[in-house]
Design a protein around this motif. Sequence first.
Motif, mmCIF file in Angstrom:
data_model
loop_
_atom_site.group_PDB
_atom_site.id
_atom_site.type_symbol
_atom_site.label_atom_id
_atom_site.label_comp_id
_atom_site.label_asym_id
_atom_site.label_seq_id
_atom_site.Cartn_x
_atom_site.Cartn_y
_atom_site.Cartn_z
ATOM 1 N N VAL A 65 21.607 44.439 29.922
ATOM 2 C CA VAL A 65 21.950 43.398 30.897
ATOM 3 C C VAL A 65 23.427 43.031 30.809
ATOM 4 O O VAL A 65 24.126 42.953 31.830
ATOM 5 C CB VAL A 65 21.067 42.154 30.681
ATOM 6 N N ILE A 66 23.919 42.790 29.594
ATOM 7 C CA ILE A 66 25.338 42.437 29.418
ATOM 8 C C ILE A 66 26.231 43.549 29.963
ATOM 9 O O ILE A 66 27.234 43.291 30.647
ATOM 10 C CB ILE A 66 25.652 42.175 27.927
ATOM 11 N N LYS A 67 25.868 44.790 29.681
ATOM 12 C CA LYS A 67 26.650 45.928 30.164
ATOM 13 C C LYS A 67 26.683 45.959 31.686
ATOM 14 O O LYS A 67 27.731 46.201 32.300
ATOM 15 C CB LYS A 67 26.061 47.228 29.611
ATOM 16 N N GLU A 68 25.523 45.707 32.320
ATOM 17 C CA GLU A 68 25.449 45.728 33.784
ATOM 18 C C GLU A 68 26.254 44.578 34.400
ATOM 19 O O GLU A 68 26.909 44.759 35.432
ATOM 20 C CB GLU A 68 23.990 45.664 34.238
ATOM 21 N N ILE A 69 26.190 43.406 33.792
ATOM 22 C CA ILE A 69 26.967 42.273 34.303
ATOM 23 C C ILE A 69 28.460 42.555 34.188
ATOM 24 O O ILE A 69 29.239 42.275 35.109
ATOM 25 C CB ILE A 69 26.599 40.973 33.549
ATOM 26 N N GLU A 70 28.866 43.130 33.069
ATOM 27 C CA GLU A 70 30.286 43.472 32.890
ATOM 28 C C GLU A 70 30.723 44.532 33.894
ATOM 29 O O GLU A 70 31.866 44.517 34.363
ATOM 30 C CB GLU A 70 30.525 43.942 31.464
ATOM 31 N N LYS A 71 29.823 45.442 34.230
ATOM 32 C CA LYS A 71 30.146 46.476 35.226
ATOM 33 C C LYS A 71 30.459 45.830 36.583
ATOM 34 O O LYS A 71 31.400 46.227 37.276
ATOM 35 C CB LYS A 71 28.975 47.451 35.361
ATOM 36 N N VAL A 72 29.665 44.813 36.952
ATOM 37 C CA VAL A 72 29.916 44.094 38.206
ATOM 38 C C VAL A 72 31.263 43.380 38.131
ATOM 39 O O VAL A 72 32.041 43.390 39.095
ATOM 40 C CB VAL A 72 28.782 43.080 38.479
ATOM 41 N N MET A 73 31.549 42.762 36.994
ATOM 42 C CA MET A 73 32.833 42.082 36.817
ATOM 43 C C MET A 73 34.002 43.056 36.929
ATOM 44 O O MET A 73 35.028 42.767 37.556
ATOM 45 C CB MET A 73 32.873 41.392 35.449
ATOM 46 N N ASP A 74 33.857 44.219 36.316
ATOM 47 C CA ASP A 74 34.925 45.219 36.365
ATOM 48 C C ASP A 74 35.160 45.705 37.791
ATOM 49 O O ASP A 74 36.300 45.975 38.187
ATOM 50 C CB ASP A 74 34.579 46.398 35.450
ATOM 51 N N HIS A 75 34.072 45.788 38.561
ATOM 52 C CA HIS A 75 34.213 46.166 39.977
ATOM 53 C C HIS A 75 35.009 45.096 40.724
ATOM 54 O O HIS A 75 35.850 45.414 41.577
ATOM 55 C CB HIS A 75 32.831 46.340 40.607
#
Length: 326
Positions: A65-75
């Motif tokens: 979950v943390i990885k996926e949230i960070e992926k959205v932030m990086d986008h």
Amino acid sequence: MSEMIIEPIEKYGLTITSDSKKKPLFSRIGVVGAGKEGRNIINMTATAGMEVVFLEESQERIDVVIKEIEKVMDHKIKNWGLTQAEKRIIMNRITPTLQYEDFAGCDMVIECTRFTEGGRRSTPLRKSIFKRLEEILDTDAIIATNGSVVIISELASELVHKDRCVSLYFPVAHPDARILEIVSGMYTSEEVYSKMEVFAKLINYKPHRINESNGNVSMRIMVNMLNEACQILLERVCSLEDIEETYTIIYGQRYGIFRMADIIGIERLVTLMEAMFNEFGEKHYKPNPILWKLYRSNQLGIRTGKGFYIYDENGNPVSVNKAVIN
């Protein structure tokens, strides 16, 4: 020099009680389950300045979950102008947990249990979550569910404080679809609904009041259009691409109707449409044979990489799925 007048600002804060010393409403919320919809809620509430506690079943799930949230932030950093500093601030507002007890002190907890592979969510499980939350939360804290089916009254039926329960539905998770359907059940109090209007505005969404109806408003409209589009395709009146262009260009939609179906998930749509058909007895809610064809072959949209379109690993459509009309 005149004396400076200092006026307290607490009375202007987003508080519901008359005690100005209490914390602002929705300063801390909880989320049970962090699938796609749960992550979307975590992301938007933390971005809006709220402290968010989310619960998952294992540390492995939390890491995902943390990885996926960070992926959205990086986008957002790459495409929307979010800065690294802003990302750190937002991420610092998000706290994962494996314990329900960590929801103590939350103003609201939203149940977002994940859908099964078949597109269903367990009602007994969700009722047990509501009971567990009632044991931990203050009596004035809101217990909410995220969904588009008529169940909030059922989920609340065995609680002591039934009036605090409400259902929320974010129709489509893209930046321009900023409408929050707030579903009042048989027990939902007017005070709780008013608080949910405040919540919607805090996350920059427009609240729509919905009285319990299977599919709410957005899904009842959407599935009728989808069924008719599928029938047009089945009759070979025109191509899938032309149906999509008709929908997007003439009616000014962001996505075509088939693309929208892939985003939502074919399994969820079929399950919902069957529930609506059983609820209302109206044939126009019965899933079209094309939808059943995709559902039974596990071609469910973006999540599985195939639906009406074929998708790359990043969820971008690369071509029409020719198998749909063969």
